[in-house]
Write an enzyme that holds these catalytic residues in place. Structure first.
Site, short mmCIF file in Angstrom:
data_model
loop_
_atom_site.label_atom_id
_atom_site.label_comp_id
_atom_site.label_asym_id
_atom_site.label_seq_id
_atom_site.Cartn_x
_atom_site.Cartn_y
_atom_site.Cartn_z
N CYS A 100 1.10 -1.26 0.07
CA CYS A 100 -0.07 0.01 0.02
C CYS A 100 1.13 1.33 0.04
CB CYS A 100 -0.72 0.16 1.45
SG CYS A 100 -2.19 1.31 1.19
N HIS A 404 3.37 7.69 8.17
CA HIS A 404 2.95 7.51 6.69
C HIS A 404 1.46 8.29 6.40
CE1 HIS A 404 -0.32 4.92 8.48
NE2 HIS A 404 -0.41 4.58 7.33
N GLY A 405 0.93 8.57 7.56
CA GLY A 405 -0.16 9.52 7.46
C GLY A 405 -0.81 10.36 8.59
#
Lengths: 481, 141
Positions: A100, A404-405
């Site tokens: 992902c 990552h986020g």
């Protein structure tokens, strides 16, 4: 193996240590400020940091990024490195959605060019890139031999087939190609992946048109073509059903392998095999194949973004739309790192964490060698996302990794309950953001309030020196699965 | 038989309660229906046989859930309910057989929910307490 209380010691304003106790083979190290740590109360993710520290052959601490949240086995936002001889590989340390990741394209358009045609662009992207549960494409159906080529060569396959340009490959982690072995991917996984290439999927995956709203590092932003007002397109997706099936298949293998090799697991979902074993080699071959599928998937979606821009604007706009970077955030890779003054080859697991290699790293192409690897950090659909670059600090302290986020702060049920009486797309449209979703349920679960403020996450990695802020992007149109 | 959703930040965690292991396993039909199409009505015009086994009760539960999602991925079959025999104990663990009743997914009538990537082994448990069977499962979304 499941302590009820976990001792956590603050090291400095952005680092917290979980001291080694019991069966832990190393400490835990969490990057967070006091507020983000407070948000983790009641969440089981710190226990998961502890559990990962039990695994054989772990090198350095069990690391958690500031966007850490409760996963299955490994926490989301976790990084763990294992010695190539004594260590293990765990499918739970990679996740179901193998590779992902995120891709960022920059267009030659400015905000004012796009505003009048934004609604049409959102509709065109929604039509060009299938989204939602089990979404498939009728125009990209792969023969078994072609699918094997995708699993072997990743984004290179896509470029050879005319989906993008050779320049794109220079701007993808690992050139968009790992050492995949199609023979290690089950027929069931291949069946699930045959017609899903070029689709975004569901959940938190998206295609987002945005613009550069602020620049923090002018020279680097200029090098990346990210000046204020530049219109961008973010893509977040992975290996779709093929990757989920590979993970499922090999979790079964690894449950048996862990018993066979006498590996004591604090959580069955951490099942793993020694890196030197046949089981590990098989998984790595299949995982790399699935990672290649994901690289090709995002490459195709990048192509359909360009086709959408051509349809709404012009062919020159499409051909002048360049890839900024494409990076994985669910992967395990062999990398060489300096550990206590000695170069060691390690299998670095990043689950909900992004590679963030510093300037000068030999794996970076000429394009990025003097500025460091671009790092793409999406936020939620109502606020902003960030572009960072990798740092020497990350290389020294986190095996070249960063966040990552945003990380969820609200459960899906809570989010849906909160959104039930509201019209979320209308609310966002009133703020100038067009949302197109395959289902209402996904849009409701993904309301901005369901996520932490990604700016706070990014501020921590910037302040801790494991990433450097370059630019902030704000959304204009979002296609959700 | 009953089930309830437990708090979980990113994924979905369910607790199933029944007076028998068979009841726990049969409840999976309703849970998977909700995960696939929410509260949409699902007919029963399709019926398909189901036989699964596992090395123990949690693995059996995992196998039943995986089989139901597999039917959806393969044939787009949304379950209405599941009818199973009592589990039988074999040399390699328990197994069950029965039928899944449901109908193919119809986007006009069924409200598709976000994709479930997998049924996980994280916090997977099946235990018997005071005459009740209680199971927990986490789904990756």
């Amino acid at each position: 193996m499941q302590p009820t209380t976990i001792r956590v010691e603050q090291i400095d304003p952005f680092r917290w240590r979980v001291p080694r106790t019991g069966g832990m083979r190393t400490d835990g190290l969490i990057f967070a400020d006091a507020e983000l740590m407070h948000d983790l109360e009641g969440d089981q993710c710190i226990q998961q940091v502890v559990n990962v520290a039990h695994l054989p052959g772990i090198v350095g601490p069990s690391i958690a990024m500031p966007d850490i949240h409760w996963g299955y086995g490994f926490p989301i936002g976790g990084v763990a490195a294992f010695d190539e001889h004594d260590g293990v590989v765990s499918p739970g340390g990679v996740g179901y959605d193998i590779n992902c990741g995120v891709r960022l394209l920059r267009t030659p358009l400015q905000l004012d060019d796009v505003r009048p045609r934004l609604k049409r662009l959102a509709d065109t992207l929604f039509a060009q890139i299938p989204s939602g549960v089990g979404a498939s494409r009728s125009d990209v159906r792969l023969s078994p031999a072609e699918l094997d080529r995708v699993l072997r060569t990743g984004a290179e396959w896509a470029v050879k087939e005319g989906y993008g340009t050779p320049r794109d490959l220079e701007c993808i982690e690992a050139g968009g190609h790992l050492d995949g072995d199609p023979e290690r991917v089950s027929n069931r996984a291949k069946q699930r992946g045959r017609d899903q290439l070029g689709t975004v999927g569901s959940g938190n995956h998206f295609v987002e048109v945005g613009h550069v709203a602020a620049v923090f590092d002018q020279p680097v932003a200029t090098r990346l073509g990210l000046t204020v007002g530049t219109v961008t397109v973010f893509i977040h997706s992975g290996s779709r059903g093929l990757g989920y099936q590979v993970c499922d298949d090999y979790l079964d293998t690894m449950v048996r392998a862990a018993a066979k090799y006498g590996i004591d697991l604090p959580d069955k979902q951490l099942c793993c095999a020694p890196l030197a074993s046949a089981e590990a080699r098989a998984y790595l071959g299949a995982m790399n194949g699935a990672a290649n599928y994901a690289f090709a998937n995002r490459q195709l979606m990048g192509h359909y973004v360009r086709r959408s821009l051509a349809a709404v604007f012009s062919e020159p706009v499409a051909s002048e739309t360049d890839l900024v970077y494409d990076v994985a955030h669910n992967i395990a890779k062999f990398e060489t790192h300096d550990v206590s003054g000695r170069a060691r080859r390690l299998c670095v697991h990043r689950k909900g964490a992004t590679r963030a290699f510093p300037p000068g790293h030999p794996e970076l192409g000429d394009r990025f060698r003097d500025i460091g690897q671009p790092v793409l950090i999406p936020g939620d659909m109502g606020r902003y996302s960030f572009v960072l670059v990798g740092t020497a600090g990350a290389y020294a302290e986190t095996f070249g990794s960063t966040c990552h986020g945003a990380g969820r702060r609200m459960s899906r049920h809570q989010a849906k309950k909160l959104a039930r009486q509201r019209n979320v797309p209308k609310e966002l449209e009133e703020r100038g953001i067009y949302v197109r979703g395959a289902t209402r349920a996904t849009v409701d679960e993904e309301i901005p309030e369901a996520y932490k403020d990604v700016a706070k996450v990014v501020d921590v990695v910037h302040a801790a020196g494991i990433g450097r802020k370059v630019a902030r992007l704000e959304p204009l149109a979002v296609v959700k699965g | 038989m009953a089930y309830r959703w437990l708090p979980h930040t990113a994924d979905l965690k369910v607790e199933i309660t029944s007076d028998s292991l068979r009841g726990v396993l049969e409840e999976t039909g309703t849970i998977v229906r909700e995960l696939l199409v929410g509260s949409s009505e699902v007919g029963t015009r399709v019926s398909t046989a189901l036989t699964v086994s596992g090395v123990d009760a949690p693995e059996l539960l995992l196998a039943v859930l995986r089989a139901l999602f597999d039917l959806y991925h393969r044939d787009r079959l949304v379950p209405s309910h599941v009818e199973l025999s009592d589990p039988t104990q074999g040399p390699e663990g328990p197994s069950v057989a029965g039928r899944v009743r449901g109908e193919p997914f119809d986007p006009r009538r069924h409200d598709a929910q976000p994709e479930i990537k997998a049924v996980t082994r994280h916090a997977l448990s099946v235990r018997q307490t005071g005459g009740q069977w209680i199971a927990t499962v986490v789904f990756d979304v």
